[in-house]
Design a protein around this motif. Structure first.
Motif, PDB file in Angstrom:
ATOM      1  N   PHE A  35      26.970  -4.204 -12.645  1.00 53.54           N
ATOM      2  CA  PHE A  35      27.037  -2.737 -12.742  1.00 53.54           C
ATOM      3  C   PHE A  35      25.671  -2.088 -12.485  1.00 53.54           C
ATOM      4  O   PHE A  35      25.469  -0.918 -12.782  1.00 53.54           O
ATOM      5  CB  PHE A  35      27.499  -2.339 -14.163  1.00 53.54           C
ATOM      6  CG  PHE A  35      28.967  -2.505 -14.383  1.00 53.54           C
ATOM      7  CD1 PHE A  35      29.441  -3.594 -15.131  1.00 53.54           C
ATOM      8  CD2 PHE A  35      29.875  -1.619 -13.870  1.00 53.54           C
ATOM      9  CE1 PHE A  35      30.781  -3.747 -15.353  1.00 53.54           C
ATOM     10  CE2 PHE A  35      31.217  -1.781 -14.100  1.00 53.54           C
ATOM     11  CZ  PHE A  35      31.667  -2.853 -14.842  1.00 53.54           C
ATOM     12  N   ALA A  38      25.654   1.253 -10.722  1.00 49.93           N
ATOM     13  CA  ALA A  38      26.558   2.318 -11.178  1.00 49.93           C
ATOM     14  C   ALA A  38      26.201   2.694 -12.601  1.00 49.93           C
ATOM     15  O   ALA A  38      26.710   2.126 -13.545  1.00 49.93           O
ATOM     16  CB  ALA A  38      28.004   1.861 -11.086  1.00 49.93           C
ATOM     17  N   THR A  39      25.252   3.622 -12.792  1.00 50.66           N
ATOM     18  CA  THR A  39      24.760   4.005 -14.113  1.00 50.66           C
ATOM     19  C   THR A  39      24.984   5.475 -14.369  1.00 50.66           C
ATOM     20  O   THR A  39      24.217   6.129 -15.054  1.00 50.66           O
ATOM     21  CB  THR A  39      23.275   3.665 -14.223  1.00 50.66           C
ATOM     22  OG1 THR A  39      22.556   4.341 -13.184  1.00 50.66           O
ATOM     23  CG2 THR A  39      23.043   2.173 -14.102  1.00 50.66           C
ATOM     24  N   THR A  40      26.054   6.082 -13.782  1.00 55.62           N
ATOM     25  CA  THR A  40      26.339   7.501 -13.956  1.00 55.62           C
ATOM     26  C   THR A  40      26.618   7.803 -15.419  1.00 55.62           C
ATOM     27  O   THR A  40      27.361   7.090 -16.063  1.00 55.62           O
ATOM     28  CB  THR A  40      27.552   7.900 -13.106  1.00 55.62           C
ATOM     29  OG1 THR A  40      27.293   7.509 -11.754  1.00 55.62           O
ATOM     30  CG2 THR A  40      27.778   9.393 -13.171  1.00 55.62           C
ATOM     31  N   VAL A  43      30.139   7.437 -18.043  1.00 58.85           N
ATOM     32  CA  VAL A  43      31.057   6.401 -17.527  1.00 58.85           C
ATOM     33  C   VAL A  43      31.084   5.243 -18.517  1.00 58.85           C
ATOM     34  O   VAL A  43      30.052   4.818 -19.025  1.00 58.85           O
ATOM     35  CB  VAL A  43      30.610   5.885 -16.145  1.00 58.85           C
ATOM     36  CG1 VAL A  43      31.509   4.747 -15.675  1.00 58.85           C
ATOM     37  CG2 VAL A  43      30.644   7.025 -15.147  1.00 58.85           C
ATOM     38  N   TYR A  45      31.952   1.255 -19.225  1.00 56.16           N
ATOM     39  CA  TYR A  45      32.043   0.007 -18.476  1.00 56.16           C
ATOM     40  C   TYR A  45      32.689  -1.069 -19.350  1.00 56.16           C
ATOM     41  O   TYR A  45      32.463  -1.123 -20.567  1.00 56.16           O
ATOM     42  CB  TYR A  45      30.653  -0.457 -18.033  1.00 56.16           C
ATOM     43  CG  TYR A  45      29.944   0.548 -17.175  1.00 56.16           C
ATOM     44  CD1 TYR A  45      30.119   0.557 -15.784  1.00 56.16           C
ATOM     45  CD2 TYR A  45      29.127   1.521 -17.739  1.00 56.16           C
ATOM     46  CE1 TYR A  45      29.488   1.494 -14.990  1.00 56.16           C
ATOM     47  CE2 TYR A  45      28.488   2.471 -16.950  1.00 56.16           C
ATOM     48  CZ  TYR A  45      28.668   2.457 -15.570  1.00 56.16           C
ATOM     49  OH  TYR A  45      28.060   3.381 -14.790  1.00 56.16           O
ATOM     50  N   GLY A  59      27.668  -2.962 -21.458  1.00 54.26           N
ATOM     51  CA  GLY A  59      26.683  -1.988 -21.024  1.00 54.26           C
ATOM     52  C   GLY A  59      26.688  -1.835 -19.510  1.00 54.26           C
ATOM     53  O   GLY A  59      27.219  -2.666 -18.775  1.00 54.26           O
ATOM     54  N   ALA A  60      26.025  -0.729 -19.039  1.00 50.40           N
ATOM     55  CA  ALA A  60      26.026  -0.448 -17.600  1.00 50.40           C
ATOM     56  C   ALA A  60      25.326  -1.541 -16.805  1.00 50.40           C
ATOM     57  O   ALA A  60      25.676  -1.803 -15.671  1.00 50.40           O
ATOM     58  CB  ALA A  60      25.363   0.893 -17.334  1.00 50.40           C
ATOM     59  N   GLY A  61      24.351  -2.214 -17.413  1.00 52.19           N
ATOM     60  CA  GLY A  61      23.610  -3.226 -16.683  1.00 52.19           C
ATOM     61  C   GLY A  61      24.129  -4.638 -16.849  1.00 52.19           C
ATOM     62  O   GLY A  61      23.581  -5.571 -16.279  1.00 52.19           O
ATOM     63  N   GLU A  62      25.213  -4.811 -17.637  1.00 54.41           N
ATOM     64  CA  GLU A  62      25.739  -6.160 -17.873  1.00 54.41           C
ATOM     65  C   GLU A  62      26.638  -6.620 -16.726  1.00 54.41           C
ATOM     66  O   GLU A  62      27.199  -5.798 -16.005  1.00 54.41           O
ATOM     67  CB  GLU A  62      26.510  -6.197 -19.192  1.00 54.41           C
ATOM     68  CG  GLU A  62      25.628  -5.978 -20.413  1.00 54.41           C
ATOM     69  CD  GLU A  62      26.411  -6.161 -21.712  1.00 54.41           C
ATOM     70  OE1 GLU A  62      27.111  -7.179 -21.819  1.00 54.41           O
ATOM     71  OE2 GLU A  62      26.327  -5.282 -22.587  1.00 54.41           O
ATOM     72  N   SER A  72      35.542   0.388 -14.855  1.00 49.79           N
ATOM     73  CA  SER A  72      34.803   1.552 -15.342  1.00 49.79           C
ATOM     74  C   SER A  72      35.684   2.780 -15.236  1.00 49.79           C
ATOM     75  O   SER A  72      36.537   2.864 -14.360  1.00 49.79           O
ATOM     76  CB  SER A  72      33.521   1.762 -14.517  1.00 49.79           C
ATOM     77  OG  SER A  72      33.842   2.076 -13.174  1.00 49.79           O
ATOM     78  N   SER A  74      35.801   7.321 -16.535  1.00 49.58           N
ATOM     79  CA  SER A  74      35.113   8.481 -17.086  1.00 49.58           C
ATOM     80  C   SER A  74      35.401   8.622 -18.566  1.00 49.58           C
ATOM     81  O   SER A  74      36.526   8.459 -19.015  1.00 49.58           O
ATOM     82  CB  SER A  74      35.533   9.753 -16.338  1.00 49.58           C
ATOM     83  OG  SER A  74      34.943  10.894 -16.931  1.00 49.58           O
TER      84      SER A  74
END
Length: 224
Positions: A35, A38-40, A43, A45, A59-62, A72, A74
């Motif tokens: 991810f 994609a860190t908007t 959102v 995840y 998390g967004a970075g996992e 993911s 909204s």
């Protein structure tokens, strides 16, 4: 897609026959997705297990492990429609008439000023730099269909079915249900309903003699 599945479930529940339904939505994708890009804000995840359907928020970075699919969505829905205008309230009572104020003195008329000269036209501003191209959005689902198959409607105590998508389609979910015409206790029970061997698999059994059938549904979409 979720709205279509909800309509399918409501249609099954409105049947005159008895129904026990298990519906699971599976997303077929790559086994490991990051991810990082994609860190908007706003959102959510998550990772979903391709075998059990277990959902895990991440998390967004996992990165999802093998046999898990990245999802993911909204966190906040779109604004609702504007409500209808309310009825007009009753008119208020008329206030008392105020007293007449004193007449003010007339001021002296001022002289008309001269028309100013037209200013020079300003030069054109420099063209701004072009913005960068946004990232390509995720492709939506197209060619959505539901493939349904029923077992024999008889007194067999164990039944199982596997339903596959037609050529050019791929499986994105499915479900299974049990139907009978005369309710006899104990009623048939759904043993399992899951993605298996390229299709959707369901099995059920009964411990008493009664007429019933198993229905299995495969949710398919265009393979893009």
């Amino acid at each position: 897609m979720v709205g279509s599945i909800e309509r399918f479930v409501r249609a099954c529940l409105s049947s005159r026959l008895g129904l026990v339904t298990t519906l699971v939505v599976a997303i077929v994708g790559t086994t490991t997705i990051g991810f990082a890009a994609a860190t908007t804000a706003g959102v959510i995840y998550a990772c979903v297990n391709n075998s059990s359907g277990t959902l895990k928020i991440v998390g967004a970075g996992e990165t999802c492990p093998a046999n898990w699919t990245a999802l993911s969505w909204s966190a906040e829905g779109s604004a609702g429609l504007t409500g209808a205008t309310g009825a007009t309230g009753p008119a208020g009572t008329t206030g008392a008439t105020g007293g007449t104020g004193p007449i003010g003195a007339s001021g002296a008329g001022g002289a008309t000023g001269a028309v100013g000269a037209t200013g020079a036209t300003g030069g054109s501003g420099a063209t701004g730099a072009a913005g960068s191209t946004g990232a390509t959005g995720v492709a939506g689902i197209s060619g959505y269909i539901v493939v349904t198959m029923n077992s024999l409607n008889n007194g067999d105590r164990y039944k199982s079915l596997t339903v596959r998508c037609p050529a050019g389609k791929r499986l994105i979910g499915g479900g299974a249900g049990i139907f009978w015409t005369v309710a006899i206790e104990p009623r048939p029970k759904l043993i399992s309903s899951f993605m298996f061997d390229g299709g959707w698999y369901g099995e059920a059994d009964t411990t008493v003699d009664q007429v019933w059938f198993l229905q299995v549904n495969a949710i398919c979409a265009d393979a893009t």
